[in-house]
Design an enzyme around this catalytic site. Structure first.
Site, PDB file in Angstrom:
ATOM      1  N   ASP A 160    -101.971  -4.209  69.372  1.00 61.46           N
ATOM      2  CA  ASP A 160    -101.955  -2.758  69.497  1.00 61.46           C
ATOM      3  C   ASP A 160    -101.452  -2.151  68.196  1.00 61.46           C
ATOM      4  O   ASP A 160    -100.352  -2.487  67.734  1.00 61.46           O
ATOM      5  CB  ASP A 160    -101.061  -2.347  70.668  1.00 61.46           C
ATOM      6  CG  ASP A 160    -100.993  -0.836  70.823  1.00 61.46           C
ATOM      7  OD1 ASP A 160    -102.037  -0.221  71.064  1.00 61.46           O
ATOM      8  OD2 ASP A 160     -99.887  -0.281  70.687  1.00 61.46           O
TER       9      ASP A 160
ATOM     10  N   THR B  32    -105.430   3.657  67.945  1.00 65.82           N
ATOM     11  CA  THR B  32    -104.331   3.648  66.978  1.00 65.82           C
ATOM     12  C   THR B  32    -104.674   2.819  65.737  1.00 65.82           C
ATOM     13  O   THR B  32    -104.313   3.200  64.623  1.00 65.82           O
ATOM     14  CB  THR B  32    -103.063   3.091  67.638  1.00 65.82           C
ATOM     15  OG1 THR B  32    -103.351   1.829  68.258  1.00 65.82           O
ATOM     16  CG2 THR B  32    -102.571   4.044  68.711  1.00 65.82           C
ATOM     17  N   THR B  33    -105.351   1.705  65.927  1.00 64.39           N
ATOM     18  CA  THR B  33    -105.762   0.908  64.769  1.00 64.39           C
ATOM     19  C   THR B  33    -106.839   1.626  63.978  1.00 64.39           C
ATOM     20  O   THR B  33    -106.815   1.638  62.736  1.00 64.39           O
ATOM     21  CB  THR B  33    -106.279  -0.467  65.234  1.00 64.39           C
ATOM     22  OG1 THR B  33    -105.269  -1.118  66.014  1.00 64.39           O
ATOM     23  CG2 THR B  33    -106.637  -1.333  64.049  1.00 64.39           C
TER      24      THR B  33
END
Length: 551
Positions: free
Chosen positions: A70, A103-104
């Site tokens: 994550d 998020t990445t």
């Protein structure tokens, strides 16, 4: 003038503005240094993108081990110290808090934007000109997403649920729980649909972790569930289930302590000491009688409930549990309608809550208290099972991301295709738009268009595909017929370039809009910094623990 000797130049006094030891860096070298630091952070999480992304094992200063792919979790644990690179940590956290997924992608987009415009900085192009171009390109891309997004009709309940399940499945495909995607997809959608559809407060979804068992042993409880933290003597004799219970939530200690723990008592006669002991027993029995008089048959307290009180309640067919965590007690109050009372004085039936059914049951090696059918607030609890503790922690993070995506999909009904399809279409659109713009802005917008290709390119690299071949095919398809091939992206399962919208690889449009806006703002923030001033850390002249020197 005659007779006057040669003039001595006047010495300019040195002006000291900053404290000695302060480090200052400015100009183009400083800007390039900031860009390089951001790219180093991006390289750390680059390999975690997509269904074939790798995990990172991070050990913190206390020796705690975290295994995750994550982006927000990794960025939070990296402990980045470079000031400009910490901007990427902030946008990853903001993306996680706002939409829960991507998020990445947002960190990779910001890093790729800086990488593509670095050559303009090296050639002397003004940072403000680059910033204007990046912001203009972001505005064009966000407007294009609004045009392309497909709105799903929510009138049909089955079709609306199918939309949510597809969005959740797309989010889970790159997570650790991807192998059990169908099982957890239903769980995430059911959890969100059991909330109040107007508020959609994710805080009303509790997630509890029980080591042991397999992932398939995880369950969704329609109501509140929490672990029983402590059991006193006599709890085995208590009833373990009630229909339509009357629930009392307290912040009162129902425990008889030894006198020596509370105060020092000086007496002259044994009868006086016995009177003090009798008074303490009378006080606690008065509290227990007041609770019982309200008609409550389930008593919860944040403070301890001792052996005496447990046996008292057990003799009267009342269930009790002490040392309940604050967040669990708050959820019980919200769901059942009771209010936490700090005293038993004036405690009445009006302060009690209720639900359809209460039961205590064994889950794994732990006992759980379950409140089902809560009337006041719609809530649910997910109990996760798994082998290792790190494994369950990653399952929790993955499921949280999917729940946030489903929550956003409920609020906004528009979706786009994932798998790099929307990024390739935006890249083509910005290239076409750049040809109609004059001046330096044309080159900068074209650079942003190239930066958007980082998502499909990294998906291919992480999956082990021929990146050049796949990107070339995608460019050709999107340029050949934008209307027909607009949703073509990288199909990881089939190892081909296909229509991902038809294969139900869907994502909420808000995820992409927020990612592009955040990445553009982060890149502009880094580009707007032309000087860094670092003050030297203050040194303690007298370290702790060292004695003062004698005279």
């Amino acid at each position: 003038m005659a007779g006057r000797g040669p003039q001595v130049p006047m010495m300019q006094p040195q002006v000291i503005v900053l404290k000695e030891g302060t480090d200052t860096s400015q100009g183009v070298p400083q800007l390039l240094s900031n860009i390089s630091a951001c790219l180093a952070v991006c390289d750390t999480i680059r390999t975690t993108l997509g269904p074939r992304g790798m995990d990172k094992l991070i050990v913190d200063g206390q020796g705690r081990v975290t295994i995750s792919n994550d982006g927000a979790t990794i960025m939070k644990l990296l402990d980045v110290v470079q000031p400009a690179a910490r901007t990427l940590v902030d946008i990853a956290r903001a993306q996680d808090a706002e939409v829960g997924d991507g998020t990445t992608s947002v960190v990779l987009l910001a890093g790729e934007l800086l990488k593509e415009v670095r050559e303009f900085v090296e050639e002397g192009v003004s940072s403000q000109a680059i910033i204007r171009g990046v912001r203009r390109a972001a505005e064009l891309a966000i407007a294009r997403i609004g045009e392309l997004a497909v709105t799903v009709d929510r009138a049909d309940a089955a079709e609306a649920r199918a939309l949510l399940e597809k969005c959740a499945a797309t989010s889970m495909s790159s997570k650790l729980i991807g192998s059990q995607k169908e099982f957890f997809t239903r769980m995430a959608v059911d959890a969100v649909l059991r909330l109040d559809q107007e508020q959609l407060d994710e805080g009303m979804i509790g997630i509890k972790k029980v080591p042991g068992g397999a992932m398939q042993d995880s369950l969704l409880v329609d109501g509140v569930a929490f672990k029983k933290s402590f059991s006193n003597a006599g709890f085995e004799q208590q009833p373990k289930s009630f229909d339509a219970p009357r629930i009392a939530c307290l912040n009162v200690e129902l425990e008889l302590k030894a006198e020596k723990d509370n105060a020092e008592v000086r007496v002259d006669r044994v009868a006086d000491y016995q009177a003090i002991v009798d008074a303490e027993w009378r006080i606690i029995f008065d509290k227990l009688d007041a609770i019982l008089a309200t008609g409550a048959n389930v008593v919860l307290s944040r403070l301890p409930i001792g052996d005496l009180a447990t046996q008292y309640f057990a003799d009267r067919n009342v269930f009790c549990a002490g040392r309940v965590q604050k967040d669990d007690l708050d959820r019980v109050c919200e769901a059942t309608g009771c209010r936490v009372q700090s005293t038993t004085t004036d405690l009445t039936a009006a302060h009690l809550g209720t639900c359809e059914r209460f039961e205590e049951r064994q889950i794994g090696g732990q006992r759980f208290n379950l409140f089902r059918g809560c009337p006041e607030a719609k809530t649910c609890t997910i109990v996760l099972r798994g082998g290792a503790e790190q494994f369950i922690d990653e399952v929790e993070r993955s499921l949280h991301d999917s729940i946030m995506v489903v929550r956003r999909a409920v609020k906004s009904h528009s979706v786009v295709a994932g798998g790099g399809a929307i990024e390739m279409e935006l890249s083509r659109y910005l290239r076409d738009a750049a040809r109609r713009i004059e001046g330096k802005q044309q080159l900068i917008i074209a650079a942003v268009a190239k930066a958007l290709e980082v998502v499909p390119r990294q998906l291919c690299e992480n999956a082990g595909f021929d990146t050049t071949d796949f990107i070339t095919q995608l460019r050709a398809r999107h340029a050949q017929d934008p209307d027909r091939f607009r949703w073509y992206g990288v199909d990881i399962e089939e190892e081909a370039v296909t229509d991902l919208f038809a294969k139900f690889v869907w994502e909420p449009a808000l995820v992409k809009i927020n990612a592009i806006a955040s990445a553009a703002e982060a890149a502009c923030l880094v580009l707007s910094v032309d000087e860094t001033v670092s003050s030297q850390k203050s040194q303690d002249p007298m370290p702790a623990g060292r004695p003062m020197p004698g005279r």
